[in-house]
Design a protein around this motif. Structure first.
Motif, short mmCIF file in Angstrom:
data_model
loop_
_atom_site.label_atom_id
_atom_site.label_comp_id
_atom_site.label_asym_id
_atom_site.label_seq_id
_atom_site.Cartn_x
_atom_site.Cartn_y
_atom_site.Cartn_z
N GLY A 118 0.67 -1.21 0.04
CA GLY A 118 0.12 0.09 0.10
C GLY A 118 0.94 1.38 -0.04
O GLY A 118 1.26 1.70 -1.13
N VAL A 119 1.04 2.09 1.15
CA VAL A 119 1.86 3.27 1.15
C VAL A 119 2.03 3.60 2.94
O VAL A 119 1.23 3.21 3.70
CB VAL A 119 0.84 4.56 0.89
N ALA A 120 3.23 3.98 3.03
CA ALA A 120 3.56 4.23 4.38
C ALA A 120 4.54 5.51 4.21
O ALA A 120 5.22 5.78 3.17
CB ALA A 120 4.59 3.34 4.82
N VAL A 121 4.42 6.09 5.35
CA VAL A 121 5.26 7.51 5.42
C VAL A 121 6.37 7.20 6.48
O VAL A 121 6.11 6.69 7.80
CB VAL A 121 4.34 8.50 6.27
N PHE A 122 7.55 7.66 6.16
CA PHE A 122 8.93 7.59 7.18
C PHE A 122 9.38 8.68 7.33
O PHE A 122 9.55 9.57 6.33
CB PHE A 122 9.91 6.76 6.19
N ASP A 123 9.47 9.21 8.62
CA ASP A 123 10.02 10.43 9.06
C ASP A 123 11.75 10.33 8.89
O ASP A 123 12.19 9.52 9.76
CB ASP A 123 9.69 10.80 10.39
N MET A 124 12.31 10.89 8.00
CA MET A 124 13.71 10.80 7.80
C MET A 124 14.31 12.09 8.29
O MET A 124 15.41 12.24 7.33
CB MET A 124 14.20 10.41 6.59
N SER A 125 13.75 12.96 8.83
CA SER A 125 14.35 14.51 9.11
C SER A 125 15.72 14.54 9.63
O SER A 125 16.27 15.46 9.37
CB SER A 125 13.18 15.12 10.09
N TYR A 126 16.09 13.42 10.34
CA TYR A 126 17.61 13.43 10.83
C TYR A 126 18.70 13.59 9.67
O TYR A 126 19.74 13.78 10.38
CB TYR A 126 17.73 12.37 11.97
N PHE A 127 18.36 13.30 8.61
CA PHE A 127 19.33 13.40 7.46
C PHE A 127 20.05 14.85 7.51
O PHE A 127 19.68 15.87 7.70
CB PHE A 127 18.53 13.15 6.16
N GLY A 128 21.34 14.55 7.24
CA GLY A 128 22.13 15.66 7.12
C GLY A 128 21.86 16.18 5.68
O GLY A 128 21.58 15.64 4.78
N LYS A 129 21.85 17.67 5.81
CA LYS A 129 21.35 18.37 4.44
C LYS A 129 22.18 19.55 4.22
O LYS A 129 22.33 20.64 4.94
CB LYS A 129 19.84 18.97 4.58
N PHE A 130 23.02 19.25 3.20
CA PHE A 130 24.16 20.12 3.09
C PHE A 130 24.30 20.77 1.48
O PHE A 130 23.71 20.14 0.46
CB PHE A 130 25.71 19.56 3.09
N TYR A 131 24.76 21.99 1.68
CA TYR A 131 24.87 22.72 0.23
C TYR A 131 26.05 22.82 -0.26
O TYR A 131 27.20 23.39 0.64
CB TYR A 131 23.91 23.87 0.03
N LEU A 132 26.78 22.66 -1.25
CA LEU A 132 28.02 22.77 -1.89
C LEU A 132 28.06 23.95 -2.91
O LEU A 132 27.54 23.69 -3.97
CB LEU A 132 28.63 21.45 -2.33
N THR A 133 28.72 24.96 -2.76
CA THR A 133 28.66 26.17 -3.86
C THR A 133 30.02 26.69 -3.71
O THR A 133 30.87 26.22 -3.13
CB THR A 133 27.66 27.07 -3.33
N GLY A 134 30.29 27.61 -4.70
CA GLY A 134 31.57 28.31 -4.72
C GLY A 134 32.02 27.96 -6.31
O GLY A 134 31.62 27.30 -7.15
N PRO A 135 33.07 28.85 -6.51
CA PRO A 135 33.95 28.78 -7.84
C PRO A 135 34.26 27.55 -8.22
O PRO A 135 34.34 27.21 -9.51
CB PRO A 135 34.83 29.67 -7.58
#
Length: 916
Positions: free
Chosen positions: A564-581
């Motif tokens: 069917g369908v299930a919801v998983f809370d995965m908020s503890y994931f690390g979320k990083f942005y890599l930017t720059g020249p």
């Protein structure tokens, strides 16, 4: 003369009001008199302070490649291994005399079997160093005594734990035997076996002499060119900032001169926190009193093995014709006001605290009741939040390494850890998987949180002798990091797991909520023990090596996702942005896969170390450059990448990326938005139907393909939707600004109600992912595994000409063939496995399971492990197909089937939305 039995009775009859934690934490008075000969059980112990105030024993050099600070077990082992590996311009500084801090009074026990493959290997190296290598190199005897070890089991669960150790030991050639009570009595005639369930006997365990070992280590190191200087306290660490603003070690200051060096190793034991502060480095450990008593002569005790009676929380160490008796209690005394003027010194023994060990010892060896006490030994030891050492390069300062916090195990782990630390310093990484000891396993928000350090260290100390069950969780310092869904999930019966300080969903209890409570120190220090604690009750039901009572609950969560369908809370994931020249250059070098697809793409990839080992697996999404839309997108005029990383290892990943950028000189910015966004994953055949009511975008395969992402509206809120799956089903992840998390979650649950949507936790993810054959980093994928060995060769851009870190090792492995590789195994019997089970091919041990779980869809126990060819040859597909495999679980052998493909949906149809 004091007798053990009389001492126990005296303390029991003298009721004293229990001390509060504050009282317990004040520094105890200790004797300023020189330690008497009888106070410690070592003839060679360096007790005198002669010359301690006369200055350093040798002139200080102006510079050194490495300065090791601390002359205990770890310091001596580290400088020995540095010198042995060819680094001779190294210096060891000891503020007093060798072993003067905590090493001199340690019990010196070495047990070969632990519930960790890495620790078994570390212990084996220590044993080789002290029993063979040093004597061959120097002609000196270290004091090693091979009298064997005996683990006592008073119940079935404890003996099952020992049988798990025995099975793992077979992979490493460690001899061990499960004995009946009668056989135990034959081996140890003085032992009371009336209450025994059985024992585990390891004949080649033994005892080390701290002074003899450290003296021999430093002589061997000096012979290779290392310099060992005693009576030389360190007064400061100089730190400089390089051209990129990165802090690096510059020099070590003493009252007798300064040594310029790019590398310092903190082996200062209970003083390591003070030394770290000199360089601005956080060292999360606490000091506690740790004690044992030495008995008078016991007739008939000679040549007996050392004993660990875990259920009584006591050990009995053979000391010639006597015993040393010690253990771990639930009310240890903290030593907060750590004194710098504390060398070869001891505290007065607090009999109120220690008596419990006497009672356990007398029960096990009744002769002790009428045996005199020759001496008491109560000294400081350092302890950590998870009862594991602190090692590796500190995140705050490059070139500042830790080798401390050994939880009274510095002697037995010293050889293995000294070698790994030396390899870390010389080559930039250890040879083995040392993540479990790496300081980067702790999130930076925790390492200077005194409440967290204190509570978790206490619990780890108190539970040191507890059975190590597969799904145990701490009770101390919970709710340190909570995501926006925490309260609503708690109300729905969520039973949380703690990872990296985060509370993440484990599974959902259908009966009632199980909220977490403040830590009660297990009732110690006159703190009222928690009552009616539902979470603790549910955790206690996990304490089994069988299927837990809520096995069917996890089954329901898994099959709801499959059907069917299930919801998983995965908020503890690390979320990083890599930017720059240099973001594109950095992405090419960091990631094994080609992540430079068009914006809107998401790629599963690995990051490797220089030796090709896997430091991480993660997803990297390429974003359109443009104005900032934080937290969903940073401002960027060029290349920008969004990294989503398993939350339990986010700090490790952050530091791996950061140090790689520094080492390569890339001009980039790495920013952390982990706390700014929640993340839910909606998975299963009905996920598209549910989300099509919530999201304002077409979700069909053509409009929203697998491995793509876009910013969309969900119930009036902007989110980043990614079509990905970690369970092998059709599904999407929603990365949601924290203020929008609850409205979006409620909209998803409302839309899914008619489809039978449920909440699911990480216990379900563990099962679903192992069915699909997806890896878990630091379980079946570690820094000592390459992508080719782990079946992740598809993540490597080897067909391109783009260089990436670790590529040379990959190309060499591909050309030469694999000497080890991961294999999936199943058994027909309905028995649980948890990892560490031995793998046999044609009756010969070839490896062990790294990870195991029950697959509810395939209805089988599944295990993944790395196997080797016993003759050292290539592990080919034919080698696997032609073998007859068995798995040994707690001494019982099961026929196993080896699989080279995923058990579940090997053609990957379901993640593409193709359901039969």
């Amino acid at each position: 003369m004091a007798f053990l039995g009389r001492a126990a009775r005296r303390v029991v009859s003298t009721v004293r009001p229990p001390l509060s934690p504050l009282c317990r934490t004040t520094a105890r008075s200790y004797s300023s008199e020189p330690t008497k000969e009888k106070s410690v059980p070592y003839e060679k112990t360096l007790k005198t302070k002669d010359g301690a105030s006369s200055g350093p024993t040798k002139p200080l050099p102006r510079s050194a490649d490495v300065v090791v600070i601390g002359g205990g077990s770890l310091g001596c082992q580290t400088i020995y291994h540095l010198a042995k590996m060819g680094m001779t311009n190294v210096v060891l500084l000891e503020r007093d005399r060798l072993t003067a801090g905590t090493t001199w009074h340690t019990a010196g026990l070495l047990w070969q079997l632990r519930p960790s493959d890495v620790e078994v290997e570390l212990l084996a190296h220590t044993r080789n160093v002290v029993s063979k290598d040093l004597e061959e190199e120097t002609g000196l005897h270290t004091g090693w005594i091979e009298n064997g070890g005996l683990f006592i089991a008073s119940n079935k669960q404890r003996l099952d734990e020992y049988k798990r150790l025995m099975s793992l030991g077979k992979v490493y050639g460690i001899e061990s035997h499960v004995l009946s009570p009668a056989e135990t009595k034959d081996l140890y005639p003085l032992m009371n076996v009336d209450d025994l369930y059985g024992t585990l006997y390891v004949p080649k365990d033994g005892t080390m002499d701290p002074a003899g070992t450290c003296t021999t280590l430093t002589r061997a190191a000096s012979a290779r060119g290392a310099t060992v200087i005693e009576n030389c306290p360190v007064t400061g660490i100089q730190v400089r900032a390089d051209d990129f603003g990165v802090k690096r070690v510059k020099a070590v200051e003493t009252a007798h001169g300064t040594i310029e060096t790019p590398c310092v190793v903190n082996c200062a034991g209970v003083w390591a926190t003070k030394l770290g502060a000199m360089a601005g480095v956080k060292v999360p450990l606490v000091a506690m009193h740790h004690a044992y008593v030495v008995t008078e002569r016991i007739e008939g005790i000679q040549n007996m093995p050392n004993v660990r009676d875990h259920d009584a929380s006591v050990y009995l160490r053979l000391q010639g014709d006597a015993l040393s008796v010690g253990g771990y209690e639930q009310n240890p005394i903290f030593w907060d006001e750590v004194s710098d003027d504390f060398a070869f010194s001891l505290f007065d023994l607090d009999w109120d605290v220690f008596t419990q060990h006497i009672e356990g010892a007398i029960n096990r060896v009744p002769n002790l009741e009428q045996t005199g006490i020759k001496s008491t030994v109560c000294g400081p030891e350092s302890f950590t939040a998870d009862h594991k050492p602190l090692m590796g390069e500190a995140p705050e300062v490059r070139g500042f390494f830790l080798g401390c916090g050994f939880n009274s195990a510095g002697m037995m782990l010293g050889g293995g850890c000294g070698r790994e630390l030396a390899h870390w310093i010389i080559h930039g990484r250890p040879e083995k998987d040392m993540y479990g000891y790496d300081i980067r396993r702790f999130h930076n928000s925790l390492t200077d949180n005194t409440s967290w350090i204190r509570e978790r260290s206490h619990e780890s100390y108190a539970k040191n002798y507890s059975v190590v069950f597969p799904f145990d969780e701490p009770l101390a310092s919970r709710n340190m990091r909570k995501d926006p869904f925490h309260q609503v999930l708690t109300e729905q019966g969520c039973v949380f797991q703690e990872r990296h300080g985060w509370e993440r969903p484990g599974w959902f209890n259908k009966d009632e909520p199980a909220p977490l409570k403040d830590y009660d120190y297990y009732g110690a220090y006159d703190i009222k023990k928690n009552v009616n604690y539902k979470y603790n009750t549910l955790l206690g039901k996990e304490y089994t090596f069988d299927f837990p009572p809520h096995h069917d609950v996890i089954k329901s969560e898994c099959l709801s996702c499959r059907h069917g369908v299930a919801v998983f809370d995965m908020s503890y994931f690390g979320k990083f942005y890599l930017t720059g020249p240099d973001a594109k250059k950095a992405a090419d070098w960091l990631f094994t896969a080609d992540v430079n697809k068009k914006p809107g793409s998401t790629v599963y990839t690995c990051m490797l170390n220089k030796k090709g080992g896997t430091e991480a697996d993660l997803t990297v999404s390429r974003l359109e450059p443009g104005a900032a839309n934080l937290p969903l997108a940073p401002q960027s005029n060029g290349d920008v990448y969004y990294l989503a990383i398993g939350g339990g290892v986010a700090e490790h990943n952050w530091n791996h990326i950061r140090t790689t950028l520094q080492d390569q000189g890339f001009h980039c910015q790495l920013t952390d938005h982990s706390e700014d966004m929640g993340m839910i994953s909606i998975q299963g055949p009905k996920s598209r139907e549910v989300l099509q009511e919530v999201l304002d975008t077409d979700l069909n395969n053509e409009a929203f393909a697998f491995s793509t992402h876009k910013v969309v509206n969900a119930a009036g809120h902007q989110v980043r939707a990614m079509r990905l799956s970690f369970v092998g089903e059709l599904g999407w992840e929603l990365h949601i600004p924290k203020d929008s998390c609850l409205p979006v979650y409620h909209a998803v649950m409302a839309a899914g109600a008619k489809h039978g949507i449920i909440n699911s936790g990480y216990r379900a993810i563990d099962s679903l992912s192992i069915e699909k054959g997806y890896r878990h980093w630091h379980a079946d994928l570690r820094p000592d595994d390459t992508p080719l060995e782990s079946g992740l060769g598809f993540t490597c851009k080897l067909k391109s000409s783009i260089p990436f870190q670790g590529r040379e090792r990959m190309e060499k492995q591909k050309e030469e063939g694999l000497r080890r590789r991961i294999v999936c195994f199943t058994i027909d019997e309905k028995v649980p496995m948890f990892g560490l089970e031995a793998v046999f091919r044609n009756g010969t041990p070839v490896g062990h399971l790294r990870r195991s779980d029950y697959g509810f869809y395939v209805d089988k126990t599944i295990g993944y492990g790395y196997i080797r060819n016993p003759d050292g040859g290539v592990v080919s597909a034919d080698f696997i197909k032609s073998g007859e495999f068995t798995l040994e679980r707690m001494g019982v052998t099961y026929k196993a089937k080896a699989h080279l493909k995923s058990l579940f949906d090997p053609e990957n149809k379901r993640v593409k939305g193709i359901y039969a």
